[in-house]
Design a protein around this motif. Structure first.
Motif, PDB file in Angstrom:
ATOM      1  N   ALA A  21       3.283 -13.073  -4.775  1.00  0.00           N
ATOM      2  CA  ALA A  21       3.871 -11.758  -5.034  1.00  0.00           C
ATOM      3  C   ALA A  21       5.124 -11.546  -4.194  1.00  0.00           C
ATOM      4  N   MET A  22       5.081 -11.978  -2.926  1.00  0.00           N
ATOM      5  CA  MET A  22       6.255 -11.830  -2.065  1.00  0.00           C
ATOM      6  C   MET A  22       7.422 -12.664  -2.581  1.00  0.00           C
ATOM      7  N   GLU A  23       7.113 -13.890  -3.025  1.00  0.00           N
ATOM      8  CA  GLU A  23       8.171 -14.751  -3.546  1.00  0.00           C
ATOM      9  C   GLU A  23       8.801 -14.129  -4.792  1.00  0.00           C
ATOM     10  N   LEU A  24       7.966 -13.658  -5.716  1.00  0.00           N
ATOM     11  CA  LEU A  24       8.482 -13.079  -6.956  1.00  0.00           C
ATOM     12  C   LEU A  24       9.248 -11.791  -6.691  1.00  0.00           C
ATOM     13  N   SER A  25       8.729 -10.953  -5.802  1.00  0.00           N
ATOM     14  CA  SER A  25       9.408  -9.688  -5.521  1.00  0.00           C
ATOM     15  C   SER A  25      10.731  -9.930  -4.803  1.00  0.00           C
ATOM     16  N   HIS A  26      10.756 -10.967  -3.959  1.00  0.00           N
ATOM     17  CA  HIS A  26      12.011 -11.302  -3.273  1.00  0.00           C
ATOM     18  C   HIS A  26      13.073 -11.726  -4.273  1.00  0.00           C
ATOM     19  N   PHE A  27      12.623 -12.392  -5.348  1.00  0.00           N
ATOM     20  CA  PHE A  27      13.574 -12.882  -6.344  1.00  0.00           C
ATOM     21  C   PHE A  27      13.618 -11.996  -7.579  1.00  0.00           C
ATOM     22  N   GLY A  28      13.562 -10.691  -7.344  1.00  0.00           N
ATOM     23  CA  GLY A  28      13.933  -9.772  -8.413  1.00  0.00           C
ATOM     24  C   GLY A  28      12.823  -9.136  -9.213  1.00  0.00           C
ATOM     25  N   ALA A  29      11.537  -9.425  -8.932  1.00  0.00           N
ATOM     26  CA  ALA A  29      10.461  -8.730  -9.641  1.00  0.00           C
ATOM     27  C   ALA A  29      10.372  -7.318  -9.073  1.00  0.00           C
ATOM     28  N   LYS A  30      11.091  -6.378  -9.681  1.00  0.00           N
ATOM     29  CA  LYS A  30      11.374  -5.084  -9.062  1.00  0.00           C
ATOM     30  C   LYS A  30      10.186  -4.130  -9.043  1.00  0.00           C
ATOM     31  N   VAL A  31       9.045  -4.532  -9.585  1.00  0.00           N
ATOM     32  CA  VAL A  31       7.887  -3.639  -9.534  1.00  0.00           C
ATOM     33  C   VAL A  31       7.296  -3.578  -8.129  1.00  0.00           C
ATOM     34  N   LEU A  32       7.757  -4.466  -7.267  1.00  0.00           N
ATOM     35  CA  LEU A  32       7.231  -4.495  -5.902  1.00  0.00           C
ATOM     36  C   LEU A  32       8.381  -4.719  -4.929  1.00  0.00           C
ATOM     37  N   TYR A  33       8.459  -3.860  -3.919  1.00  0.00           N
ATOM     38  CA  TYR A  33       9.491  -3.986  -2.887  1.00  0.00           C
ATOM     39  C   TYR A  33       9.028  -5.050  -1.890  1.00  0.00           C
ATOM     40  N   PRO A  34       9.836  -6.114  -1.616  1.00  0.00           N
ATOM     41  CA  PRO A  34       9.377  -7.265  -0.834  1.00  0.00           C
ATOM     42  C   PRO A  34       8.618  -6.955   0.454  1.00  0.00           C
ATOM     43  N   PRO A  35       9.080  -6.058   1.348  1.00  0.00           N
ATOM     44  CA  PRO A  35       8.338  -5.836   2.595  1.00  0.00           C
ATOM     45  C   PRO A  35       6.970  -5.195   2.391  1.00  0.00           C
ATOM     46  N   THR A  36       6.715  -4.655   1.173  1.00  0.00           N
ATOM     47  CA  THR A  36       5.470  -3.938   0.922  1.00  0.00           C
ATOM     48  C   THR A  36       4.240  -4.767   1.256  1.00  0.00           C
ATOM     49  N   VAL A  37       4.278  -6.037   0.903  1.00  0.00           N
ATOM     50  CA  VAL A  37       3.093  -6.873   1.050  1.00  0.00           C
ATOM     51  C   VAL A  37       2.745  -7.106   2.522  1.00  0.00           C
ATOM     52  N   GLN A  38       3.748  -7.119   3.380  1.00  0.00           N
ATOM     53  CA  GLN A  38       3.532  -7.558   4.757  1.00  0.00           C
ATOM     54  C   GLN A  38       2.482  -6.742   5.525  1.00  0.00           C
ATOM     55  N   PRO A  39       2.508  -5.386   5.504  1.00  0.00           N
ATOM     56  CA  PRO A  39       1.522  -4.644   6.283  1.00  0.00           C
ATOM     57  C   PRO A  39       0.070  -4.876   5.846  1.00  0.00           C
TER      58      PRO A  39
END
Length: 815
Positions: free
Chosen positions: A253-271
């Motif tokens: 999910a982090m990889e996809l969101s980092h590369f433009g999958a805009k349904v998820l903001y990349p830092p969201t997954v980290q916490p």
């Protein structure tokens, strides 16, 4: 407890907010909820616009502020009955007055700051969260409003503050431990510094707010409600066949969101990653859809590639030169320089020779990065030890993502092979040691084609899509359309081919449909189309830039024939029954062949000789297998064979030629057939495909037509000339008939020379019993020296020609 976050589209207006209320109401029956909300859709952009206008002393900010006010007041009036609007309207207007004061300040000083920007843009979430919480209260959902500023503590890095997780976790735990409310509404995006200043978490920060709270309170699940039904295998706006991924790992999910999958903001997954709190992506407008569950590492037997994504507006920055080789510290200085300018690097690649280093950054920061690096390495550049920084713009990064990719061989090869087949040029490549992501930098114009090609290769391997652009829908073209329509189901079910006709043109009109033209009603669609324009037709095909594109030419137009190279160079395959290109100057013929190889775009013209007969295909197989052609004898004109098989003393030559034209055996201009030019072109193509360098002027033509007929300029004059010289044609027939011979127009090639002409064929000859419009070719080769290889069958007619074109299209599908 669950945390639900609703994005801007989910709360864009009163209608959508009511949908959110229904979702929250259902969820609150089972668990206590934290509901994090974004600003009303589009409000953040309006706030930034207003601030920019004000700081530039543009009074337009007042109109923008009025739009912001109207959006909120209209929403309140739609959500609440008149008797309950007063208090809410009063509070909102008070906040908007404060906002107006801030904008006036920016207008007066003529500038803005990050601190002021944070204050201004935070109004979007503050207003929306207040309105939504009041609406929930009115619907008896047991709701309270808690400001994100009171829950999340950050540093003073305005516009993109860094969270103090220790302080934030403590505050969140204490509040939610003592809170008894069923629903707690929290504005996303906003926070406050240790000093109490207003800060924000950056664009997309509402997702981040929800994740921070979820991690702090050990939530059962974090739900991200948006306007799509989860994370897709690719962007569904670009790839229509994209499918929703039901389950995916945090890392994927982090990889996809980092590369433009805009349904998820990349830092969201980290916490939530460390605590393994599941994240579920859901659709506010289709709440019954399953959505995507993001959780810990999946089963090793799960699907290899989970998604294909991309990020656009990318620039490549390259530093290269001999001083980099073997000298430590160059990379350190390179990245420190970018870091000092707060420029984020999204991709890194370096040659093993250490001669160059290349990184991808956001295109908007390219100039700033170029200046900083040239300054940092000024001495090395002046002394020629390094070249000035090279900037390449208008690029995009595409990424293949999957947790299990590392355990499967050949994925990189398949990815790059797929892109190569569609002539998508790769500028840089990067692959992490985890092998969870394979990234490539390509031209931004190729993104749509690249994503669709890769999606087809990795997710739709059962069905391949062909996109056709058909020029000419007369006799042959209309039959081709009929065949495509009739065989559509067969191709899909038996050959796994989805053939779409995207564009059609005749001499008057042309039409394009991105989703495909209805092959049953193509004539109606064409009539409603725009004026035909060959150059515009080409531009449209190039701009659409679809994968597996095929240009089909069913005309006899010289202008169209000389446009083939433009298509081939754009990686668009060409299928044609038009003989002009392959019988033009030898240099043009070879250039087309070379372009086909260079740009990986097949150029097929089986119907140039023998209509639907496999003459050229058979010849190519002979040459490929090492055989060598010595001699060719052939009757190659179905129209002339039809004419002389039916011409006799009881019918005029003019009548039989007209009949041949009406039945579709001749070219639109029958003189091309009767003059021998058509046969000359065919034997020329056979000679060239046999490996001989030959031009049409090298071919001897023994014409049977009177000179007057050859010099006519239109069909009317031509037929009048045939009628005038009827005695000449009867004389030819009589001489052959007296010898018990039949007239055949024969093409011969031997010892590098070719000749065409009308011949008297005696009984027993291979050509004697050639009936109707049939063609026959005799190949004398090393392997077929005494007994030639013979190909015989129908060699003219719209149906068989269309079937030959159809066969070439299918050949391309199998390339």
């Amino acid at each position: 407890m669950k945390v639900l976050k609703f994005g801007g589209t989910s709360v864009a207006n009163a209608k959508n907010i009511n949908l959110v209320k229904q979702i929250v109401s259902e969820s609150a029956k089972e668990k206590k909820l934290v509901v994090v909300v974004s600003a009303l859709g589009g409000i953040t952009d309006l706030l930034l616009t207003a601030l920019n206008q004000a700081s530039n002393k543009d009074y337009g900010y007042e109109n923008t502020l009025s739009k912001i006010e109207k959006r909120h007041l209209d929403t309140i009036k739609s959500l609440f009955p008149i008797t309950k609007q007063s208090t809410i309207l009063s509070w909102v207007k008070g906040e908007l007055n404060d906002l107006e004061t801030l904008l006036e300040g920016a207008f007066l000083i003529g500038e803005t700051t990050s601190r002021l920007s944070d204050k201004v843009v935070s109004y979007g979430e503050l207003l929306s969260s207040y309105i939504i919480s009041e609406y929930f209260k009115s619907k008896k959902l047991g709701t309270i409003l808690k400001s994100g500023r009171e829950l999340i503590t950050t540093d003073a890095n305005f516009a993109k503050a860094n969270v103090d997780f220790k302080a934030t976790d403590k505050t969140c735990k204490e509040f939610f431990r003592s809170n008894d409310s069923t629903v707690v509404v929290v504005p996303g995006f906003v926070a406050s510094s240790v000093e109490g200043d207003h800060t924000t978490l950056g664009r997309g920060g509402s997702d981040y707010t929800a994740a921070i709270i979820a991690a702090a309170i050990d939530a059962e699940e974090l739900q991200i409600w948006t306007d799509v039904s989860g994370m897709f295998t690719a962007n569904p706006k670009i790839v229509k066949q994209a499918k929703c991924v039901s389950q995916i790992s945090y890392e994927e999910a982090m990889e996809l969101s980092h590369f433009g999958a805009k349904v998820l903001y990349p830092p969201t997954v980290q916490p939530v990653l460390a605590k393994e709190i599941p994240i579920r992506i859901k659709n506010t407008f289709e709440p019954q859809d399953e959505g995507t569950l993001i959780t810990k590492k999946l089963d090793v037997n799960d699907k290899t590639v989970k998604g294909i994504s991309h990020v656009g507006n990318t620039a490549l920055i390259s530093l290269e030169g001999p001083s980099m080789i073997g000298i430590p510290g160059v990379s350190k200085r390179f990245f420190e320089t970018l870091s000092s300018k707060n420029i984020s690097v999204v991709l890194i690649t370096q040659a093993s020779s250490e001669h160059s280093i290349c990184v991808g950054i956001d295109q908007s920061e390219a100039k700033r990065a170029e200046n900083a690096l040239n300054q940092a390495f000024e001495y090395e550049i002046l002394t020629k030890r390094l070249k000035p920084v090279i900037i390449e713009k208008d690029l995009a990064i595409i990424a293949l993502v999957g947790e299990n990719m590392k355990s499967h061989q050949g994925l990189s090869g398949k990815m790059f092979s797929t892109l190569g087949k569609n002539n998508v040029n790769i500028r840089a490549i990067a692959q992490g040691a985890s092998e969870r992501n394979i990234s490539a930098v390509i031209d931004e114009n190729d993104v749509k084609k690249a994503l669709n090609s890769l999606h087809e290769a990795f997710f739709e391997s059962i069905t391949k899509q062909l996109n056709l652009y058909i020029m000419g829908v007369g006799n042959v073209g209309s039959k081709l359309m009929d065949q495509l329509n009739k065989q559509k189901s067969y191709l899909k079910n038996e050959m796994q081919l989805n053939v779409r006709v995207i564009g059609i043109s005749n001499s008057r009109k042309m039409v394009f449909r991105e989703g495909g033209i209805n092959t049953k009603k193509w004539e109606e669609e064409l009539e409603k189309g725009q004026k035909a324009d060959l150059k515009k037709f080409l531009r449209n095909v190039q701009q659409l830039n679809y994968r597996n594109s095929i240009f089909v030419d069913n005309t006899a137009s010289e202008e169209i024939a000389f446009s083939y190279n433009d298509y081939l160079k754009s990686s668009i395959s060409v299928v044609t029954c038009n003989k002009i290109a392959c019988s033009s100057a030898y240099s043009n013929y070879t250039e087309l062949k070379q372009s086909s190889k260079k740009y990986n775009s097949p150029f097929l013209f089986e119907t140039n000789v023998g209509a639907g007969l496999p003459i050229l295909d058979t010849l190519r197989h002979l040459i490929t297998s090492g055989d060598r052609v010595h001699k060719i004898q052939a009757v190659l004109s179905g129209s002339l064979n039809f004419v002389f098989n039916n011409f006799n003393s009881e019918i005029t030559f003019e009548e039989i030629v007209k009949q041949a034209q009406e039945e579709g055996y001749t070219e639109p201009d029958p003189k091309i057939d009767l003059s021998g030019v058509d046969v000359m072109r065919k034997i020329l193509i056979l000679a060239r495909e046999s490996g001989y360098e030959l031009n049409i002027d090298d071919i001897k033509n023994d014409s049977f037509l009177p000179q007057e007929a050859l010099e006519t300029n239109n069909n009317t004059d031509f037929f009048n000339s045939l009628k005038k010289h009827e005695e000449h044609f009867q004389s030819i027939y009589k001489k052959a008939n007296e010898k018990n011979c039949k007239l055949k127009y024969v093409a011969r090639f031997e010892n590098g020379k070719a000749i065409v002409g009308l011949q008297e064929i005696p009984v027993g000859h291979d050509f004697y019993n050639l009936e109707g419009s049939d063609n026959i070719v005799l190949f004398f080769t090393d392997r077929y020296r005494n007994q030639p290889l013979i190909i015989k069958g129908a060699g003219a007619g719209a149906d068989v020609t269309a079937s030959g074109i159809f066969a070439d299209i299918i050949r391309i599908a199998n390339y």
